[in-house]
Design a protein around this motif. Structure first.
Motif, PDB file in Angstrom:
ATOM      1  N   ARG A  89     -71.515  68.203 -88.720  1.00  0.00           N
ATOM      2  CA  ARG A  89     -72.952  67.932 -88.830  1.00  0.00           C
ATOM      3  C   ARG A  89     -73.384  67.804 -90.285  1.00  0.00           C
ATOM      4  N   ARG A  90     -72.689  68.486 -91.189  1.00  0.00           N
ATOM      5  CA  ARG A  90     -72.958  68.257 -92.612  1.00  0.00           C
ATOM      6  C   ARG A  90     -72.640  66.806 -92.982  1.00  0.00           C
ATOM      7  N   VAL A  91     -71.543  66.299 -92.446  1.00  0.00           N
ATOM      8  CA  VAL A  91     -71.169  64.909 -92.721  1.00  0.00           C
ATOM      9  C   VAL A  91     -72.228  63.957 -92.166  1.00  0.00           C
ATOM     10  N   ALA A  92     -72.747  64.252 -90.976  1.00  0.00           N
ATOM     11  CA  ALA A  92     -73.788  63.414 -90.389  1.00  0.00           C
ATOM     12  C   ALA A  92     -75.048  63.414 -91.253  1.00  0.00           C
ATOM     13  N   ILE A  93     -75.391  64.569 -91.815  1.00  0.00           N
ATOM     14  CA  ILE A  93     -76.545  64.651 -92.718  1.00  0.00           C
ATOM     15  C   ILE A  93     -76.276  63.844 -93.981  1.00  0.00           C
ATOM     16  N   ALA A  94     -75.046  63.978 -94.525  1.00  0.00           N
ATOM     17  CA  ALA A  94     -74.683  63.216 -95.721  1.00  0.00           C
ATOM     18  C   ALA A  94     -74.784  61.717 -95.467  1.00  0.00           C
ATOM     19  N   ARG A  95     -74.307  61.271 -94.310  1.00  0.00           N
ATOM     20  CA  ARG A  95     -74.347  59.841 -93.973  1.00  0.00           C
ATOM     21  C   ARG A  95     -75.785  59.334 -93.911  1.00  0.00           C
ATOM     22  N   ALA A  96     -76.686  60.147 -93.363  1.00  0.00           N
ATOM     23  CA  ALA A  96     -78.091  59.728 -93.234  1.00  0.00           C
ATOM     24  C   ALA A  96     -78.783  59.655 -94.579  1.00  0.00           C
ATOM     25  N   LEU A  97     -78.453  60.583 -95.486  1.00  0.00           N
ATOM     26  CA  LEU A  97     -79.140  60.645 -96.776  1.00  0.00           C
ATOM     27  C   LEU A  97     -78.502  59.748 -97.828  1.00  0.00           C
ATOM     28  N   ALA A  98     -77.235  59.392 -97.645  1.00  0.00           N
ATOM     29  CA  ALA A  98     -76.544  58.568 -98.635  1.00  0.00           C
ATOM     30  C   ALA A  98     -77.193  57.201 -98.804  1.00  0.00           C
ATOM     31  N   ILE A  99     -77.833  56.702 -97.758  1.00  0.00           N
ATOM     32  CA  ILE A  99     -78.429  55.365 -97.823  1.00  0.00           C
ATOM     33  C   ILE A  99     -79.768  55.359 -98.556  1.00  0.00           C
ATOM     34  N   GLU A 100     -80.184  56.541 -99.058  1.00  0.00           N
ATOM     35  CA  GLU A 100     -81.488  56.680 -99.723  1.00  0.00           C
ATOM     36  C   GLU A 100     -82.597  56.163 -98.804  1.00  0.00           C
ATOM     37  N   PRO A 101     -82.764  56.821 -97.646  1.00  0.00           N
ATOM     38  CA  PRO A 101     -83.650  56.280 -96.608  1.00  0.00           C
ATOM     39  C   PRO A 101     -85.126  56.322 -96.985  1.00  0.00           C
ATOM     40  N   ASP A 102     -85.874  55.366 -96.454  1.00  0.00           N
ATOM     41  CA  ASP A 102     -87.332  55.399 -96.557  1.00  0.00           C
ATOM     42  C   ASP A 102     -87.892  56.439 -95.600  1.00  0.00           C
ATOM     43  N   ILE A 103     -87.174  56.675 -94.508  1.00  0.00           N
ATOM     44  CA  ILE A 103     -87.572  57.696 -93.542  1.00  0.00           C
ATOM     45  C   ILE A 103     -86.314  58.317 -92.941  1.00  0.00           C
ATOM     46  N   LEU A 104     -86.350  59.628 -92.774  1.00  0.00           N
ATOM     47  CA  LEU A 104     -85.244  60.373 -92.188  1.00  0.00           C
ATOM     48  C   LEU A 104     -85.699  60.912 -90.838  1.00  0.00           C
ATOM     49  N   LEU A 105     -84.966  60.556 -89.776  1.00  0.00           N
ATOM     50  CA  LEU A 105     -85.284  60.993 -88.417  1.00  0.00           C
ATOM     51  C   LEU A 105     -84.172  61.909 -87.923  1.00  0.00           C
ATOM     52  N   LEU A 106     -84.550  63.100 -87.453  1.00  0.00           N
ATOM     53  CA  LEU A 106     -83.568  64.087 -87.011  1.00  0.00           C
ATOM     54  C   LEU A 106     -83.919  64.565 -85.608  1.00  0.00           C
ATOM     55  N   ASP A 107     -82.950  64.484 -84.709  1.00  0.00           N
ATOM     56  CA  ASP A 107     -83.161  64.902 -83.325  1.00  0.00           C
ATOM     57  C   ASP A 107     -82.373  66.176 -83.060  1.00  0.00           C
ATOM     58  N   GLU A 108     -83.022  67.316 -83.230  1.00  0.00           N
ATOM     59  CA  GLU A 108     -82.409  68.628 -83.016  1.00  0.00           C
ATOM     60  C   GLU A 108     -81.003  68.706 -83.615  1.00  0.00           C
ATOM     61  N   THR A 125     -87.811  62.399 -99.131  1.00  0.00           N
ATOM     62  CA  THR A 125     -88.156  61.202 -98.387  1.00  0.00           C
ATOM     63  C   THR A 125     -88.993  61.639 -97.192  1.00  0.00           C
ATOM     64  N   THR A 126     -89.712  60.716 -96.590  1.00  0.00           N
ATOM     65  CA  THR A 126     -90.468  61.025 -95.387  1.00  0.00           C
ATOM     66  C   THR A 126     -89.497  61.436 -94.291  1.00  0.00           C
ATOM     67  N   ALA A 127     -89.744  62.594 -93.681  1.00  0.00           N
ATOM     68  CA  ALA A 127     -88.815  63.125 -92.674  1.00  0.00           C
ATOM     69  C   ALA A 127     -89.574  63.557 -91.433  1.00  0.00           C
ATOM     70  N   LEU A 128     -88.986  63.275 -90.274  1.00  0.00           N
ATOM     71  CA  LEU A 128     -89.557  63.677 -88.991  1.00  0.00           C
ATOM     72  C   LEU A 128     -88.429  64.241 -88.139  1.00  0.00           C
ATOM     73  N   MET A 129     -88.555  65.502 -87.749  1.00  0.00           N
ATOM     74  CA  MET A 129     -87.496  66.175 -87.009  1.00  0.00           C
ATOM     75  C   MET A 129     -88.018  66.719 -85.693  1.00  0.00           C
ATOM     76  N   VAL A 130     -87.279  66.457 -84.620  1.00  0.00           N
ATOM     77  CA  VAL A 130     -87.562  67.048 -83.315  1.00  0.00           C
ATOM     78  C   VAL A 130     -86.867  68.402 -83.234  1.00  0.00           C
ATOM     79  N   THR A 131     -87.583  69.415 -82.759  1.00  0.00           N
ATOM     80  CA  THR A 131     -86.992  70.735 -82.595  1.00  0.00           C
ATOM     81  C   THR A 131     -87.673  71.463 -81.435  1.00  0.00           C
ATOM     82  N   HIS A 132     -86.928  72.386 -80.819  1.00  0.00           N
ATOM     83  CA  HIS A 132     -87.503  73.320 -79.860  1.00  0.00           C
ATOM     84  C   HIS A 132     -87.740  74.681 -80.522  1.00  0.00           C
TER      85      HIS A 132
END
Length: 252
Positions: free
Chosen positions: A142-161, A187-194
């Motif tokens: 999951r650290r690798v998945a986070i790295a992959r999402a942030l490496a692209i220098e995103p305009d928006i980061l979306l995280l689903d739990e 960056t603008t971030a939106l995360m779904v969580t319970h």
């Protein structure tokens, strides 16, 4: 009719969904979202909190362009073709590629030669760049998945739990790592969580969804700097949240 607006440069995320429904195999129509309206400011970290099955993930899928059949308008931050970083419940890494190859796979052409040393360092992956997914624990994957999402220098980061199904110690470690790397590259971030405690730790704003069909019950803004959110402050925030949303069943 639906629209993803990518005209010029948008400073914030705007969601204005009049309706989204699904048709089951037996022909029944299920309304998932109705009159769903909210915004997330530029470089703000927001969390969506709501009952299980209310439409939180469907909302993210609409923002990702994976659900096109809805009524409304969505405006994403960024340029005409905004870069979207996404982290899902499962890491979805390619098993035949190394950690670094998995991360670089998502890079746009102009970032192909970007050095990722600092990103790997902050996420504790510096010594694992040549490892393959099968050699990683779920927490490391999951650290690798986070790295992959942030490496692209995103305009928006979306995280689903992204921390679901992890033991609490590992989940807390990953929350701290996410905050560390996001703070270096906001960056603008939106995360779904319970997890309300998770939302109180990470976010600037909690967007509270109703049961299905989901609409926004209200928002809970957190003005306390993250570095000042010790146990007592989080307890105070929890009490304030529960007072504002009494009877909604979120608890702790």
């Amino acid at each position: 009719m639906n629209t993803h607006q990518h005209v010029g440069v948008a400073a914030r995320l705007k969601v204005d969904i009049q309706g989204k429904s699904f048709r089951t195999s037996n022909g029944e129509v299920i309304d998932v979202l109705r009159d769903l309206h909210f915004e997330v400011e530029q470089n703000e970290f927001a969390c969506i909190l709501g009952p299980s099955g209310c439409g939180k993930t469907t909302t993210l899928r609409i923002l990702l362009g994976l659900e096109g059949d809805y009524k409304g308008v969505v405006q994403l931050p960024g340029l005409a073709e905004p870069r979207i970083g996404a982290v899902f419940q499962e890491p979805t890494l390619l098993p035949w590629r190394s950690v670094e190859q998995n991360v670089r796979l998502a890079l746009p052409k102009h970032l192909k030669n970007t050095r990722l040393d600092n990103l790997f360092r902050v996420l504790g992956l510096s010594k694992m760049q040549m490892f393959y997914p099968g050699e990683l624990s779920l927490g490391l994957a999951r650290r690798v998945a986070i790295a992959r999402a942030l490496a692209i220098e995103p305009d928006i980061l979306l995280l689903d739990e992204p921390f679901v199904s992890l033991d609490e110690a590992t989940a807390q470690q990953l929350r701290n790592l996410l905050l560390a790397v996001w703070s270096e590259q906001p960056t603008t971030a939106l995360m779904v969580t319970h997890n309300l405690q998770e939302a109180l730790m990470l976010s600037d704003r909690i967007i509270v969804f109703s049961d299905r069909p989901a609409h926004v019950i209200g928002t809970f803004d957190i003005r306390v700097p993250r570095h000042s959110r010790n146990a007592q402050v989080r307890a105070d925030l929890l009490r304030s949240f529960n007072e504002k949303f009494a009877g909604e069943g979120f608890g702790s």
